[in-house]
Design an enzyme around this catalytic site. Structure first.
Site, PDB file in Angstrom:
ATOM      1  N   GLY A   1       0.825  -1.214   0.000  1.00 17.41           N
ATOM      2  CA  GLY A   1       0.000   0.000   0.000  1.00 17.41           C
ATOM      3  C   GLY A   1       0.849   1.250   0.000  1.00 17.41           C
ATOM      4  O   GLY A   1       0.581   2.207   0.737  1.00 17.41           O
TER       5      GLY A   1
ATOM      6  N   SER B   1       1.402   3.428  -2.515  1.00 15.83           N
ATOM      7  CA  SER B   1       1.181   4.426  -3.568  1.00 15.83           C
ATOM      8  C   SER B   1       0.630   5.745  -3.060  1.00 15.83           C
ATOM      9  O   SER B   1       0.884   6.793  -3.651  1.00 15.83           O
ATOM     10  CB  SER B   1       0.230   3.855  -4.627  1.00 15.83           C
ATOM     11  OG  SER B   1      -0.998   3.477  -4.036  1.00 15.83           O
ATOM     12  N   ARG B   2      -0.166   5.710  -2.011  1.00 13.69           N
ATOM     13  CA  ARG B   2      -0.833   6.937  -1.543  1.00 13.69           C
ATOM     14  C   ARG B   2      -0.728   7.047  -0.027  1.00 13.69           C
ATOM     15  O   ARG B   2      -0.369   6.093   0.663  1.00 13.69           O
ATOM     16  CB  ARG B   2      -2.323   6.902  -1.895  1.00 13.69           C
ATOM     17  CG  ARG B   2      -2.607   7.010  -3.358  1.00 13.69           C
ATOM     18  CD  ARG B   2      -4.099   7.122  -3.635  1.00 13.69           C
ATOM     19  NE  ARG B   2      -4.830   5.890  -3.345  1.00 13.69           N
ATOM     20  CZ  ARG B   2      -5.767   5.758  -2.408  1.00 13.69           C
ATOM     21  NH1 ARG B   2      -6.108   6.791  -1.649  1.00 13.69           N
ATOM     22  NH2 ARG B   2      -6.365   4.603  -2.222  1.00 13.69           N
TER      23      ARG B   2
ATOM     24  N   VAL C   1      -3.296  -7.433  -1.959  1.00  7.45           N
ATOM     25  CA  VAL C   1      -2.684  -8.180  -0.850  1.00  7.45           C
ATOM     26  C   VAL C   1      -3.645  -9.184  -0.222  1.00  7.45           C
ATOM     27  O   VAL C   1      -3.226 -10.051   0.547  1.00  7.45           O
ATOM     28  CB  VAL C   1      -2.112  -7.246   0.254  1.00  7.45           C
ATOM     29  CG1 VAL C   1      -0.952  -6.427  -0.257  1.00  7.45           C
ATOM     30  CG2 VAL C   1      -3.198  -6.389   0.874  1.00  7.45           C
TER      31      VAL C   1
ATOM     32  N   SER D   1      -4.215   0.594  14.226  1.00  6.00           N
ATOM     33  CA  SER D   1      -4.984   1.831  14.319  1.00  6.00           C
ATOM     34  C   SER D   1      -5.454   1.977  15.754  1.00  6.00           C
ATOM     35  O   SER D   1      -5.609   0.976  16.475  1.00  6.00           O
ATOM     36  CB  SER D   1      -6.196   1.762  13.394  1.00  6.00           C
ATOM     37  OG  SER D   1      -7.129   2.777  13.704  1.00  6.00           O
TER      38      SER D   1
ATOM     39  N   TYR E   1     -13.322  -2.983  10.628  1.00  9.45           N
ATOM     40  CA  TYR E   1     -11.991  -2.363  10.629  1.00  9.45           C
ATOM     41  C   TYR E   1     -11.303  -2.551  11.994  1.00  9.45           C
ATOM     42  O   TYR E   1     -10.125  -2.917  12.062  1.00  9.45           O
ATOM     43  CB  TYR E   1     -12.155  -0.877  10.299  1.00  9.45           C
ATOM     44  CG  TYR E   1     -10.875  -0.088  10.169  1.00  9.45           C
ATOM     45  CD1 TYR E   1     -10.103  -0.179   9.017  1.00  9.45           C
ATOM     46  CD2 TYR E   1     -10.465   0.779  11.181  1.00  9.45           C
ATOM     47  CE1 TYR E   1      -8.931   0.563   8.883  1.00  9.45           C
ATOM     48  CE2 TYR E   1      -9.311   1.524  11.058  1.00  9.45           C
ATOM     49  CZ  TYR E   1      -8.545   1.412   9.901  1.00  9.45           C
ATOM     50  OH  TYR E   1      -7.389   2.160   9.790  1.00  9.45           O
TER      51      TYR E   1
ATOM     52  N   ALA F   1     -11.833  -4.865  14.214  1.00  5.37           N
ATOM     53  CA  ALA F   1     -11.447  -6.276  14.376  1.00  5.37           C
ATOM     54  C   ALA F   1     -10.179  -6.578  13.583  1.00  5.37           C
ATOM     55  O   ALA F   1      -9.262  -7.250  14.081  1.00  5.37           O
ATOM     56  CB  ALA F   1     -12.587  -7.184  13.917  1.00  5.37           C
TER      57      ALA F   1
ATOM     58  N   LYS G   1      -7.825  -4.520  12.710  1.00 14.21           N
ATOM     59  CA  LYS G   1      -6.654  -3.810  13.271  1.00 14.21           C
ATOM     60  C   LYS G   1      -6.251  -4.378  14.638  1.00 14.21           C
ATOM     61  O   LYS G   1      -5.071  -4.337  15.005  1.00 14.21           O
ATOM     62  CB  LYS G   1      -6.951  -2.312  13.357  1.00 14.21           C
ATOM     63  CG  LYS G   1      -7.111  -1.642  11.994  1.00 14.21           C
ATOM     64  CD  LYS G   1      -5.813  -1.695  11.203  1.00 14.21           C
ATOM     65  CE  LYS G   1      -5.938  -1.079   9.827  1.00 14.21           C
ATOM     66  NZ  LYS G   1      -4.652  -1.076   9.098  1.00 14.21           N
TER      67      LYS G   1
HETATM   68  P1  NAP Z   1      -5.125   5.488   1.820  1.00 13.55           P
HETATM   69  O1  NAP Z   1      -4.689   6.899   1.652  1.00 13.55           O
HETATM   70  O2  NAP Z   1      -6.507   5.100   1.459  1.00 13.55           O
HETATM   71  O3  NAP Z   1      -4.067   4.540   1.053  1.00 13.55           O
HETATM   72  C1  NAP Z   1      -4.252   3.156   1.088  1.00 13.55           C
HETATM   73  C2  NAP Z   1      -3.122   2.484   0.341  1.00 13.55           C
HETATM   74  O4  NAP Z   1      -3.303   1.060   0.408  1.00 13.55           O
HETATM   75  C3  NAP Z   1      -3.099   2.840  -1.144  1.00 13.55           C
HETATM   76  O5  NAP Z   1      -1.758   2.838  -1.580  1.00 13.55           O
HETATM   77  C4  NAP Z   1      -3.875   1.674  -1.777  1.00 13.55           C
HETATM   78  O6  NAP Z   1      -3.574   1.438  -3.150  1.00 13.55           O
HETATM   79  C5  NAP Z   1      -3.382   0.526  -0.917  1.00 13.55           C
HETATM   80  N1  NAP Z   1      -4.295  -0.610  -0.924  1.00 13.55           N
HETATM   81  C6  NAP Z   1      -5.592  -0.642  -0.541  1.00 13.55           C
HETATM   82  N2  NAP Z   1      -6.088  -1.875  -0.685  1.00 13.55           N
HETATM   83  C7  NAP Z   1      -5.082  -2.644  -1.178  1.00 13.55           C
HETATM   84  C8  NAP Z   1      -4.979  -4.008  -1.552  1.00 13.55           C
HETATM   85  N3  NAP Z   1      -6.011  -4.861  -1.456  1.00 13.55           N
HETATM   86  N4  NAP Z   1      -3.788  -4.462  -2.037  1.00 13.55           N
HETATM   87  C9  NAP Z   1      -2.726  -3.621  -2.153  1.00 13.55           C
HETATM   88  N5  NAP Z   1      -2.766  -2.320  -1.804  1.00 13.55           N
HETATM   89  C10 NAP Z   1      -3.935  -1.839  -1.334  1.00 13.55           C
HETATM   90  O7  NAP Z   1      -4.956   5.016   3.351  1.00 13.55           O
HETATM   91  P2  NAP Z   1      -4.009   5.621   4.487  1.00 13.55           P
HETATM   92  O8  NAP Z   1      -4.815   6.586   5.278  1.00 13.55           O
HETATM   93  O9  NAP Z   1      -2.702   6.016   3.939  1.00 13.55           O
HETATM   94  O10 NAP Z   1      -3.842   4.307   5.393  1.00 13.55           O
HETATM   95  C11 NAP Z   1      -2.659   3.515   5.373  1.00 13.55           C
HETATM   96  C12 NAP Z   1      -2.732   2.520   6.506  1.00 13.55           C
HETATM   97  O11 NAP Z   1      -2.804   3.233   7.731  1.00 13.55           O
HETATM   98  C13 NAP Z   1      -3.966   1.628   6.434  1.00 13.55           C
HETATM   99  O12 NAP Z   1      -3.634   0.332   6.877  1.00 13.55           O
HETATM  100  C14 NAP Z   1      -4.906   2.277   7.431  1.00 13.55           C
HETATM  101  O13 NAP Z   1      -5.820   1.359   7.959  1.00 13.55           O
HETATM  102  C15 NAP Z   1      -3.933   2.786   8.473  1.00 13.55           C
HETATM  103  N6  NAP Z   1      -4.473   3.889   9.264  1.00 13.55           N
HETATM  104  C16 NAP Z   1      -4.889   5.043   8.674  1.00 13.55           C
HETATM  105  C17 NAP Z   1      -5.415   6.054   9.468  1.00 13.55           C
HETATM  106  C18 NAP Z   1      -5.898   7.360   8.898  1.00 13.55           C
HETATM  107  O14 NAP Z   1      -6.505   8.145   9.636  1.00 13.55           O
HETATM  108  N7  NAP Z   1      -5.633   7.686   7.649  1.00 13.55           N
HETATM  109  C19 NAP Z   1      -5.504   5.869  10.857  1.00 13.55           C
HETATM  110  C20 NAP Z   1      -5.071   4.677  11.415  1.00 13.55           C
HETATM  111  C21 NAP Z   1      -4.542   3.683  10.611  1.00 13.55           C
HETATM  112  P3  NAP Z   1      -4.453   2.177  -4.323  1.00 13.55           P
HETATM  113  O15 NAP Z   1      -4.198   3.622  -4.198  1.00 13.55           O
HETATM  114  O16 NAP Z   1      -3.932   1.649  -5.611  1.00 13.55           O
HETATM  115  O17 NAP Z   1      -5.874   1.813  -4.050  1.00 13.55           O
END
Ligand code: NAP
Length: 260
Positions: A25, A27-28, A77, A155, A168, A170, A172
């Site tokens: 993950g 890319s973003r 994944v 998380s 989510y 569960a 995490k």
């Molecule tokens: P995001 O901006 O939505 O980015 C998600 C990333 O995961 C993207 O690169 C996406 O690829 C990739 N991805 C999603 N599903 C995938 C799959 N099945 N196989 C491979 N890659 C996949 O999310 P984020 O906020 O950066 O979150 C990153 C991590 O931190 C996650 O595990 C999230 O649960 C955790 N987190 C986030 C927050 C928050 O507030 N943002 C808080 C706590 C924990 P594509 O772009 O190609 O879809």
């Protein structure tokens, strides 16, 4: 460019001695910040993404600007075979792994009484099964290093639970148990494993939140701001480095004080 996979050649400054990190993950959002930060720290970086090849290309270019060789592939994944192939190809391309970060994650928020099976399964398969698939495939390479490091993305929802996010939360919480078990099982082989538990981090994942809800959450954060992806990347940079060499099996909150 990276519809399926790309390998961006090293710039002159890169050397064969650069350590190698693999980020799911990447890319973003938080994953992108981690890829960029680890490239800046001197790593060559393999990362995967699900669908946004434009974003993946931008991230790979940012990493290459720091002199990193990158290996990028579109992978779900949740699928074991694809993930296994990606990890094997990354090792073949960049060399054995020194660090693995599992950042791929999704949300499908709904109160439990309205949740359908697909919403439950998509989240658990991507977040929890995905973490297992990446770590399972990468572990032999990390063990060979005798200094391998795993950082999983949990998380605050996995520690305390979150309304509308039983699926989510569960997934995490599962990641925390998985990470601690890994730390116990492979510590003797030099592998460390820690989970980070962010609060609200301003990424696309938060984009569906209404302005009213954002304001409500903001008021609960002692540091009075949402986290930036780079805040989490700094912590991951520390956790994969030798500076955290005696830290394993921990869940490190990074939430601006929200959980206090
Ligand atoms: P995001 O901006 O939505 O980015 C998600 C990333 O995961 C993207 O690169 C996406 O690829 C990739 N991805 C999603 N599903 C995938 C799959 N099945 N196989 C491979 N890659 C996949 O999310 P984020 O906020 O950066 O979150 C990153 C991590 O931190 C996650 O595990 C999230 O649960 C955790 N987190 C986030 C927050 C928050 O507030 N943002 C808080 C706590 C924990 P594509 O772009 O190609 O879809």
């Amino acid at each position: 460019m990276s519809d399926r996979q790309t390998a961006v050649p090293a710039r002159d400054t890169a050397s064969a001695a650069r350590p190698v990190a693999l980020v799911s993950g990447g890319s973003r959002g938080i994953g992108r910040a981690i890829v960029t930060r680890l490239a800046e720290d001197g790593y060559d970086v393999a990362f995967c993404y699900r669908s946004r090849s434009d974003a993946a290309d931008e991230t790979a270019e940012a990493a290459a600007r720091h002199g990193a060789r990158t290996f990028v592939r579109r992978v779900d994944v949740a699928e074991a075979a694809q993930t296994r192939d990606f990890v094997a190809a990354a090792v073949a391309e960049l060399g054995g792994l020194d660090a693995v970060v599992t950042a791929a994650g999704i949300t499908r928020n709904r109160p439990l009484v309205l949740m359908d099976d697909a919403q439950w399964q998509d989240v658990v398969r991507t977040n929890l099964d995905g973490t297992y698939h990446v770590c399972r495939a990468a572990l032999p390479s990390l063990i060979k290093r005798r200094t391998g490091v795993i950082v999983t993305l949990s998380s605050i929802a996995g520690v305390y639970g979150s309304v509308g996010q039983t699926n989510y939360s569960a997934s995490k919480a599962g990641i925390i148990g998985f990470t601690r078990a890994l730390a116990k099982e492979y510590g003797k082989l030099g592998v460390r494993a820690n989970a980070v538990a962010p609060g609200f981090v301003d990424t696309d994942m938060m984009s569906s939140m209404s302005s009213v809800t954002r304001e409500k959450h903001l008021k609960q954060i002692p540091l009075a701001r949402f986290g930036a992806p780079e805040d989490v990347a700094h912590l991951v940079s520390f956790l994969v480095s030798a500076r955290s060499g005696y830290i394993t099996g921990q869940v490190l909150g990074i939430d601006g004080g929200l959980a206090i």
